[in-house]
Scaffold this motif. Structure first.
Motif, PDB file in Angstrom:
ATOM      1  N   ALA A   9       3.321  -4.714   1.141  1.00 49.39           N
ATOM      2  CA  ALA A   9       4.750  -4.917   0.910  1.00 49.39           C
ATOM      3  C   ALA A   9       5.256  -4.010  -0.206  1.00 49.39           C
ATOM      4  O   ALA A   9       6.377  -3.482  -0.127  1.00 49.39           O
ATOM      5  N   VAL A  10       4.454  -3.798  -1.233  1.00 43.21           N
ATOM      6  CA  VAL A  10       4.851  -2.897  -2.322  1.00 43.21           C
ATOM      7  C   VAL A  10       4.924  -1.461  -1.827  1.00 43.21           C
ATOM      8  O   VAL A  10       5.846  -0.708  -2.164  1.00 43.21           O
ATOM      9  N   LEU A  11       3.954  -1.062  -1.008  1.00 38.87           N
ATOM     10  CA  LEU A  11       3.933   0.310  -0.505  1.00 38.87           C
ATOM     11  C   LEU A  11       5.086   0.589   0.448  1.00 38.87           C
ATOM     12  O   LEU A  11       5.632   1.699   0.481  1.00 38.87           O
ATOM     13  N   LEU A  12       5.482  -0.418   1.245  1.00 42.28           N
ATOM     14  CA  LEU A  12       6.526  -0.231   2.252  1.00 42.28           C
ATOM     15  C   LEU A  12       7.892  -0.706   1.768  1.00 42.28           C
ATOM     16  O   LEU A  12       8.788  -0.978   2.581  1.00 42.28           O
ATOM     17  N   MET A  71      -0.118   8.040   5.043  1.00 42.40           N
ATOM     18  CA  MET A  71       0.670   8.681   3.999  1.00 42.40           C
ATOM     19  C   MET A  71       2.055   8.054   3.961  1.00 42.40           C
ATOM     20  O   MET A  71       2.734   7.933   4.990  1.00 42.40           O
ATOM     21  N   ILE A  72       2.469   7.681   2.753  1.00 40.29           N
ATOM     22  CA  ILE A  72       3.782   7.075   2.558  1.00 40.29           C
ATOM     23  C   ILE A  72       4.560   7.984   1.604  1.00 40.29           C
ATOM     24  O   ILE A  72       4.139   8.201   0.459  1.00 40.29           O
ATOM     25  N   ILE A  73       5.683   8.497   2.081  1.00 38.09           N
ATOM     26  CA  ILE A  73       6.534   9.373   1.279  1.00 38.09           C
ATOM     27  C   ILE A  73       7.758   8.573   0.861  1.00 38.09           C
ATOM     28  O   ILE A  73       8.532   8.107   1.712  1.00 38.09           O
ATOM     29  N   ASN A  74       7.912   8.395  -0.443  1.00 41.96           N
ATOM     30  CA  ASN A  74       9.074   7.694  -0.991  1.00 41.96           C
ATOM     31  C   ASN A  74      10.070   8.719  -1.518  1.00 41.96           C
ATOM     32  O   ASN A  74       9.706   9.630  -2.270  1.00 41.96           O
ATOM     33  N   ALA A  75      11.333   8.571  -1.125  1.00 41.02           N
ATOM     34  CA  ALA A  75      12.392   9.488  -1.530  1.00 41.02           C
ATOM     35  C   ALA A  75      13.579   8.684  -2.031  1.00 41.02           C
ATOM     36  O   ALA A  75      13.743   7.507  -1.677  1.00 41.02           O
ATOM     37  N   PRO A  76      14.441   9.302  -2.854  1.00 39.26           N
ATOM     38  CA  PRO A  76      15.642   8.584  -3.307  1.00 39.26           C
ATOM     39  C   PRO A  76      16.614   8.320  -2.169  1.00 39.26           C
ATOM     40  O   PRO A  76      16.562   8.967  -1.117  1.00 39.26           O
ATOM     41  N   THR A 117      15.296   8.840  -8.717  1.00 40.32           N
ATOM     42  CA  THR A 117      15.696  10.216  -8.376  1.00 40.32           C
ATOM     43  C   THR A 117      14.480  11.095  -8.091  1.00 40.32           C
ATOM     44  O   THR A 117      14.624  12.301  -7.928  1.00 40.32           O
ATOM     45  N   LYS A 118      13.312  10.508  -8.034  1.00 35.74           N
ATOM     46  CA  LYS A 118      12.087  11.269  -7.848  1.00 35.74           C
ATOM     47  C   LYS A 118      11.443  10.919  -6.509  1.00 35.74           C
ATOM     48  O   LYS A 118      11.610   9.812  -5.992  1.00 35.74           O
ATOM     49  N   MET A 119      10.686  11.878  -6.006  1.00 36.63           N
ATOM     50  CA  MET A 119       9.887  11.634  -4.803  1.00 36.63           C
ATOM     51  C   MET A 119       8.480  11.209  -5.202  1.00 36.63           C
ATOM     52  O   MET A 119       7.975  11.605  -6.265  1.00 36.63           O
ATOM     53  N   ARG A 120       7.853  10.455  -4.327  1.00 32.66           N
ATOM     54  CA  ARG A 120       6.479  10.015  -4.578  1.00 32.66           C
ATOM     55  C   ARG A 120       5.720  10.025  -3.257  1.00 32.66           C
ATOM     56  O   ARG A 120       6.238   9.596  -2.227  1.00 32.66           O
ATOM     57  N   ILE A 121       4.492  10.518  -3.315  1.00 31.61           N
ATOM     58  CA  ILE A 121       3.619  10.555  -2.135  1.00 31.61           C
ATOM     59  C   ILE A 121       2.386   9.700  -2.432  1.00 31.61           C
ATOM     60  O   ILE A 121       1.703   9.907  -3.441  1.00 31.61           O
ATOM     61  N   THR A 122       2.122   8.774  -1.548  1.00 31.98           N
ATOM     62  CA  THR A 122       0.947   7.902  -1.672  1.00 31.98           C
ATOM     63  C   THR A 122       0.097   8.084  -0.419  1.00 31.98           C
ATOM     64  O   THR A 122       0.600   7.976   0.699  1.00 31.98           O
ATOM     65  N   ILE A 123      -1.175   8.376  -0.629  1.00 28.52           N
ATOM     66  CA  ILE A 123      -2.104   8.600   0.480  1.00 28.52           C
ATOM     67  C   ILE A 123      -3.228   7.576   0.383  1.00 28.52           C
ATOM     68  O   ILE A 123      -3.902   7.483  -0.651  1.00 28.52           O
ATOM     69  N   LEU A 124      -3.380   6.799   1.431  1.00 28.83           N
ATOM     70  CA  LEU A 124      -4.501   5.870   1.550  1.00 28.83           C
ATOM     71  C   LEU A 124      -5.509   6.489   2.508  1.00 28.83           C
ATOM     72  O   LEU A 124      -5.183   6.803   3.662  1.00 28.83           O
ATOM     73  N   ALA A 125      -6.731   6.657   2.043  1.00 32.23           N
ATOM     74  CA  ALA A 125      -7.770   7.300   2.853  1.00 32.23           C
ATOM     75  C   ALA A 125      -8.972   6.386   2.925  1.00 32.23           C
ATOM     76  O   ALA A 125      -9.453   5.886   1.900  1.00 32.23           O
TER      77      ALA A 125
END
Length: 256
Positions: A9-12, A71-76, A117-125
């Motif tokens: 839930a936090v990731l999505l 991969m989860i890409i968070n954008a503003p 205002t920042k982007m964040r990339i989270t990768i679960l492998a």
């Protein structure tokens, strides 16, 4: 809600522009997994950030050796769909695995998050299990073992060609038609013939004639002639002026 569902839930969190199925995340959380997170810097463009994040992720051994990724890409808010450059970077990263593996799972999603205002990339492998890790290690070992003899074979062929060329050059230099050994033999024959000719000519020459010819060959250096014949300069002059008669032994030594 258990701990895995809270993490998902936090990731999505946020609005899903391109949502990712929760089942994919649950499969990774069940397996042995690792997480990589990278956030953009202040004033950094989105393309530069994605390029930097993907390059940094590829240096992680847990990601490189993984068998499944999410991969989860968070954008503003207001980011919208990804640009062509961003999609090109993402495709290059994804194709690194999907083109080289038969069974590889890669999922990704884009979410807009408010108050940022920042982007964040989270990768679960998901890391490979112990049998898979051993199998991958065995395959890498076999690959290195096969590549090493190939390199040695190339060097061996090059060294053999170099040795063959060197032997051909050495043979031609010493034993060829115009080689060193043949020229030395020809020079020895010529020198031997000249010596025999001079020896026969000196049979009918007097001491004065021999000393005169030797002086001409020495370009007038009488001291050199006296040193070669082992006679004093006074005796040399007496022989040349015919005021002295040489003995048989002196005549033989001069002739020799």
């Amino acid at each position: 809600m258990n701990a895995t569902e809270k993490k998902i839930a936090v990731l999505l969190a946020g609005t899903g522009v391109i949502p990712i199925p929760e089942e994919c995340l649950k499969e990774i959380f069940v397996d042995n997994h690792s997480m990589f997170t990278e956030e953009s810097k202040e004033g950094e463009s989105e393309v530069n950030f994605m390029n930097r994040a993907f390059c940094k992720a590829l240096r992680k051994e847990s990601i490189v050796n993984s068998t499944k990724q999410c991969m989860i890409i968070n954008a503003p808010v207001g980011h919208g769909k990804m640009s062509s450059e961003e999609i090109g970077l993402l495709s290059t990263y994804i194709n690194r695995w999907t083109n080289n593996a038969e069974h590889y799972s890669m999922n990704w999603g884009l979410y807009e998050i408010p108050n940022t205002t920042k982007m964040r990339i989270t990768i679960l492998a998901s890391s490979p299990t112990q049998p898979q890790a051993e199998e991958n290690e065995t395959q890498n070992f076999k690959k290195n073992v096969t590549e090493k003899p190939r390199r040695w074979r190339v060097w061996e062929v090059m060294l053999r060609l170099f040795g063959l060329l060197f032997m051909m050059f050495a043979y031609n230099f010493f034993f060829g038609e115009n080689g060193y050994r043949r020229q030395k033999q020809e020079a020895f024959k010529i020198e031997y013939g000249e010596k025999r000719m001079l020896w026969r000519m000196s049979e009918k020459m007097t001491e004065q004639q021999m000393l005169t010819d030797m002086t001409l060959l020495a370009i007038g250096d009488t001291a050199l002639v006296c040193w070669i014949c082992n006679i004093p300069l006074k005796v040399y002059r007496e022989f040349v002026n015919r005021t002295a008669q040489p003995t048989r032994s002196t005549w033989v030594l001069t002739r020799f």
